[in-house]
Design a protein around this motif. Structure first.
Motif, PDB file in Angstrom:
ATOM      1  N   ILE A 176       0.863  -1.183   0.000  1.00  0.00           N
ATOM      2  CA  ILE A 176       0.000   0.000   0.000  1.00  0.00           C
ATOM      3  C   ILE A 176       0.899   1.233   0.000  1.00  0.00           C
ATOM      4  CG2 ILE A 176      -1.918  -1.124   1.196  1.00  0.00           C
ATOM      5  CD1 ILE A 176      -0.973   0.312   3.759  1.00  0.00           C
ATOM      6  N   PRO A 177       0.463   2.332  -0.632  1.00  0.00           N
ATOM      7  CA  PRO A 177       1.251   3.569  -0.598  1.00  0.00           C
ATOM      8  C   PRO A 177       1.035   4.303   0.720  1.00  0.00           C
ATOM      9  CG  PRO A 177      -0.709   3.896  -1.919  1.00  0.00           C
ATOM     10  CD  PRO A 177      -0.725   2.455  -1.510  1.00  0.00           C
ATOM     11  N   THR A 178       2.035   5.045   1.126  1.00  0.00           N
ATOM     12  CA  THR A 178       1.933   5.892   2.313  1.00  0.00           C
ATOM     13  C   THR A 178       2.463   7.276   1.957  1.00  0.00           C
ATOM     14  OG1 THR A 178       4.161   5.576   3.245  1.00  0.00           O
ATOM     15  CG2 THR A 178       2.546   3.831   3.658  1.00  0.00           C
ATOM     16  N   PRO A 179       2.218   8.278   2.786  1.00  0.00           N
ATOM     17  CA  PRO A 179       2.769   9.612   2.507  1.00  0.00           C
ATOM     18  C   PRO A 179       4.198   9.778   2.984  1.00  0.00           C
ATOM     19  CG  PRO A 179       1.297   9.719   4.389  1.00  0.00           C
ATOM     20  CD  PRO A 179       1.234   8.311   3.894  1.00  0.00           C
ATOM     21  N   TYR A 180       4.865   8.653   3.326  1.00  0.00           N
ATOM     22  CA  TYR A 180       6.220   8.718   3.867  1.00  0.00           C
ATOM     23  C   TYR A 180       7.153   7.770   3.120  1.00  0.00           C
ATOM     24  CZ  TYR A 180       3.290  10.241   7.795  1.00  0.00           C
ATOM     25  OH  TYR A 180       2.349  10.851   8.574  1.00  0.00           O
ATOM     26  N   ILE A 181       8.430   8.088   3.146  1.00  0.00           N
ATOM     27  CA  ILE A 181       9.460   7.131   2.750  1.00  0.00           C
ATOM     28  C   ILE A 181       9.617   6.180   3.926  1.00  0.00           C
ATOM     29  CG2 ILE A 181      11.886   6.826   2.178  1.00  0.00           C
ATOM     30  CD1 ILE A 181      11.760   9.711   1.009  1.00  0.00           C
ATOM     31  N   VAL A 182       9.269   4.915   3.717  1.00  0.00           N
ATOM     32  CA  VAL A 182       9.205   3.957   4.818  1.00  0.00           C
ATOM     33  C   VAL A 182      10.542   3.259   4.986  1.00  0.00           C
ATOM     34  CG1 VAL A 182       7.998   1.954   5.761  1.00  0.00           C
ATOM     35  CG2 VAL A 182       6.755   3.618   4.358  1.00  0.00           C
ATOM     36  N   LYS A 183      11.048   3.271   6.217  1.00  0.00           N
ATOM     37  CA  LYS A 183      12.328   2.642   6.550  1.00  0.00           C
ATOM     38  C   LYS A 183      12.088   1.467   7.476  1.00  0.00           C
ATOM     39  CE  LYS A 183      14.978   6.933   6.226  1.00  0.00           C
ATOM     40  NZ  LYS A 183      15.896   6.458   5.202  1.00  0.00           N
ATOM     41  N   GLY A 184      13.063   0.575   7.511  1.00  0.00           N
ATOM     42  CA  GLY A 184      13.013  -0.544   8.429  1.00  0.00           C
ATOM     43  C   GLY A 184      12.279  -1.743   7.869  1.00  0.00           C
ATOM     44  N   ASP A 185      12.449  -2.883   8.544  1.00  0.00           N
ATOM     45  CA  ASP A 185      11.758  -4.097   8.151  1.00  0.00           C
ATOM     46  C   ASP A 185      11.640  -5.026   9.343  1.00  0.00           C
ATOM     47  OD1 ASP A 185      14.369  -4.972   8.386  1.00  0.00           O
ATOM     48  OD2 ASP A 185      14.305  -6.236   6.603  1.00  0.00           O
ATOM     49  N   GLY A 186      10.795  -6.013   9.201  1.00  0.00           N
ATOM     50  CA  GLY A 186      10.595  -7.007  10.238  1.00  0.00           C
ATOM     51  C   GLY A 186      10.083  -8.294   9.633  1.00  0.00           C
ATOM     52  N   GLN A 187      10.080  -9.369  10.456  1.00  0.00           N
ATOM     53  CA  GLN A 187       9.678 -10.675   9.957  1.00  0.00           C
ATOM     54  C   GLN A 187       8.662 -11.317  10.885  1.00  0.00           C
ATOM     55  OE1 GLN A 187      13.058 -13.159   9.198  1.00  0.00           O
ATOM     56  NE2 GLN A 187      14.148 -11.561   8.083  1.00  0.00           N
ATOM     57  N   ILE A 188       7.716 -11.989  10.279  1.00  0.00           N
ATOM     58  CA  ILE A 188       6.699 -12.743  11.013  1.00  0.00           C
ATOM     59  C   ILE A 188       6.621 -14.135  10.398  1.00  0.00           C
ATOM     60  CG2 ILE A 188       4.242 -12.946  11.541  1.00  0.00           C
ATOM     61  CD1 ILE A 188       4.043  -9.935  11.518  1.00  0.00           C
TER      62      ILE A 188
END
Length: 676
Positions: A578-590
């Protein structure tokens, strides 16, 4: 049978006719050359004198004396050169042969000998070389279309008289960027003024100034030289290669000369690029050649830039030449220049951009993209990296020729840092079957803002193997840490990874470019087996540090290294974003357990509430640099131990029966409505 033989006979007759016609035209050209009073090299003798014609003020053609010193056999890119000495008041005024005089026609005994074209370095440019006119006239009869490497006579002491690159409407930052992308051409851009006659088309004649332009419209850029010879609507000029591009389509323009500028290295004509009057179709060893009155199509480029902080907007329209090497650089340079002039500052900020590249070969080959970038140092330059890289990929793709119909780009710039970091993520249910939907909550922390929660869903592929499925939650511009670890483990550079990546056809390449995640996308995708951050024995989860990495300035970085380019024969393209109004940083795992529908139903019957899995989020200390590589793993694995967890009723939470306590995922019960 008779009809077939007659057809073959007619075809043979047409072929013979064309051969005879070609031979006749060659003879006519040779006779015409004599009729026009051309001098052959075999007639040249030392001591002969004559004159040359050029423009040093406005559009008035002046002359200067020439004395022949001798013939230099096979010294030029197209054959012989004629050594000559130049003199007279005009040469004294200009300090020698100035840049822009290349192409000046030289006449001996009333016959056209050729064009002033070459000199020696470290001299006062009063001695130089002439390219014979007969070599230049061959430019009109080149039948092939090809790309040729630029002539590099600068490797020896013999150099072509350099042609000035006049620019109008460009600033020094944008032209410096262009020079950095085209270092082999040794361009010397000169900012110049406009003349009142620039919009008036004037006829060309021997000695007239002429410009071979790359860019015209609201911005102009081109090289100024001199016309050597005109035959109806055909001209030859320069006397040496400009970029030695072979068959090409530069824009042919009038030129107005303001003055000759003298400096320590060499003199050059300062002039304006006037009205477009034709097209330059050949750029080869003996000079450039083209047609007057026939305009080159070029690529229309429309740039709309806006500074959202000051509400300043600017729209520029230009036309650039079509060339595999030059088109990406010229398009990006015009955008860079427009952004510079719109925001009227340097420094950091956030750029939101969208662009469309339309192909002349149909709408099915058009490229449409959007993205966001942040830079602390130079957001102006950051705003053009992707456009340059994508155009470079398209113009050099291995599948099809990619002629461009037009380019439209919109750029919004703000000094604000519009970035956010993933700080938490959870998913439910934790036990699924192929085809089921997993619901996500992802918490973002905007830079100096209030936390926001984004809801997403992910559909498990119907062909997903049973067992553990690790889902990566990340920003669109983030290369997941496990893949960086894999690259490091096998010592794979970006260049090597790119070589391992193959596309089967242009359709696949286009899809990869258009579907490549934007930096402001929030992405969920399956992580390949064997590269998870979760230990194989399941005893604990290792927490790693990672910072968002956005595509760099090289063409190979536009599309991130393929996640399945390291030997995975069964790539799975399942993804949700999905698009957001921010440059998204970081990641995680599930990690989600994929089982048969029967086992899933049995698990749900036993566990009446839908369980939620918490993501293991990578550390992101400050996130200020988009080019930072992975940081060493955080050895404090104990930080990830989940102790003292409570359920919804406030009681101590216990793992399910049969599940080892040390390997238990952080799980809590949730209501499905929270995802709606």
């Amino acid at each position: 049978m008779r009809y077939t033989l007659m057809q073959k006979f007619s075809a043979l007759r047409r072929t013979l006719g064309r051969v005879c016609l070609t031979a006749a035209l060659s003879c006519i050209l040779a006779i015409s050359a004599q009729a026009q009073g051309f001098m052959n090299v075999s007639e040249v003798q030392p001591g002969m004198t004559g004159y040359a014609k050029t423009v040093v003020h406005g559009t008035t053609i002046d002359t200067f004396p020439v004395e022949i010193l001798g013939v230099m056999k096979n010294s030029g890119p197209s054959g012989d050169l004629i050594l000559a000495k130049f003199s007279g008041p005009l040469i004294e005024e200009t300090g020698g042969i100035a840049q822009g005089m290349s192409g000046s026609p030289v006449y001996i005994n009333g016959k056209l000998l050729g064009a002033v074209a070459y000199g020696w370095s470290f001299t006062n440019s009063r001695v130089g070389m002439i390219t014979p006119i007969n070599d230049m006239l061959k430019l009109w009869n080149v039948p092939t279309k090809e790309e040729i490497r630029p002539f590099n006579a600068r490797e020896s002491s013999l150099i072509p008289i350099a042609t000035p690159l006049m620019t109008s409407g460009f600033d020094s930052l944008s032209t410096a960027w262009m020079q950095s992308k085209l270092p082999n051409y040794n361009f010397m851009p000169v900012d110049t003024a406009s003349a009142s006659s620039d919009s008036t088309a004037l006829p060309l004649e021997p000695g007239s100034s002429v410009a071979a332009a790359f860019v015209n419209g609201d911005m102009k850029m081109g090289a100024i030289g001199t016309v050597t010879y005109v035959d109806n609507d055909h001209i030859v000029a320069f006397g040496h290669p400009f970029l030695k591009k072979g068959s090409i389509n530069y824009f042919m323009h009038n030129a107005y000369i303001f003055t000759v500028v003298n400096n320590l290295s060499s003199s050059f004509k300062l002039g304006s690029i006037g009205a477009e009057v034709g097209k330059i179709t050949q750029d080869r060893g003996a000079g450039i050649g083209g047609q007057y009155g026939y305009l080159a199509p070029g690529i229309p480029v429309v740039i709309k830039a806006r500074d959202t902080d000051t509400d300043t907007a600017m729209t520029k329209r230009v036309k650039i030449i079509e060339d595999n090497e030059l088109t990406p650089v010229l398009a990006a340079t015009t955008v860079y220049n427009t952004v510079n002039k719109t925001i009227d500052r340097t420094g950091g900020g956030t750029a939101t951009l969208s662009y469309t590249i339309r192909s002349s070969n149909g709408r099915d080959k058009d490229i449409i993209r959007h993205n966001m970038y942040y830079s602390e140092d130079n957001i102006n330059e950051k705003s053009i990296d992707e456009l340059y890289n994508v155009l470079d990929i398209l113009k050099h793709n291995e599948f099809i020729d990619y002629p461009i119909l037009d380019i439209n780009m919109t750029v919004d710039i703000t000094q604000a840092r519009k970035s956010a970091t993933i700080v938490d993520a959870s998913a439910a249910p934790v036990v699924v079957s192929p085809g089921d939907t997993v619901y996500f909550k992802v918490k973002l922390h905007p830079y100096r803002g209030v936390d926001e929660v984004k809801t997403m869903s992910f559909t498990v592929p119907k062909n997903q193997p049973l067992g553990d499925m690790t889902l990566e939650v990340r920003g669109g511009g983030v290369i997941p840490l496990p893949y960086l670890i894999e690259k490091q483990r096998y010592n794979l550079t970006d260049e090597i990874v790119q070589r391992l990546r193959h596309y089967k056809d242009f359709k696949e390449l286009k899809k990869e470019i258009e579907k490549e995640d934007a930096n402001n996308d929030l992405v969920i995708e399956i992580l390949s087996q064997g590269v998870s951050m979760i230990n194989e024995n399941g005893t604990k989860v290792r927490k790693e540090k990672i910072r968002g990495k956005e595509p760099g300035t090289q063409a190979k970085d536009v599309v991130k290294p393929g996640k399945h380019a390291m030997g995975d024969d069964n790539p799975n393209d399942a993804k949700s974003s999905i698009p957001t109004p921010y440059i998204v940083k970081g990641d995680g795992q599930i990690t989600i357990k994929v089982v048969t529908p029967e086992k899933r139903d049995a698990y749900l019957a036993k566990n009446h509430n839908i369980n939620e899995a918490k993501a293991v989020i990578g550390d992101d200390t400050d996130g200020t640099s988009q080019d930072d590589e992975l940081v060493k793993a955080d050895k404090n694995g104990d930080d990830n131990k989940d102790t003292g967890k409570k359920d919804d009723k406030g009681n101590d939470k216990k793992p399910d029966k049969g599940q080892d306590k040390k390997s238990a995922e952080p799980i809590r019960t949730v209501d499905l409505d929270m995802f709606h």
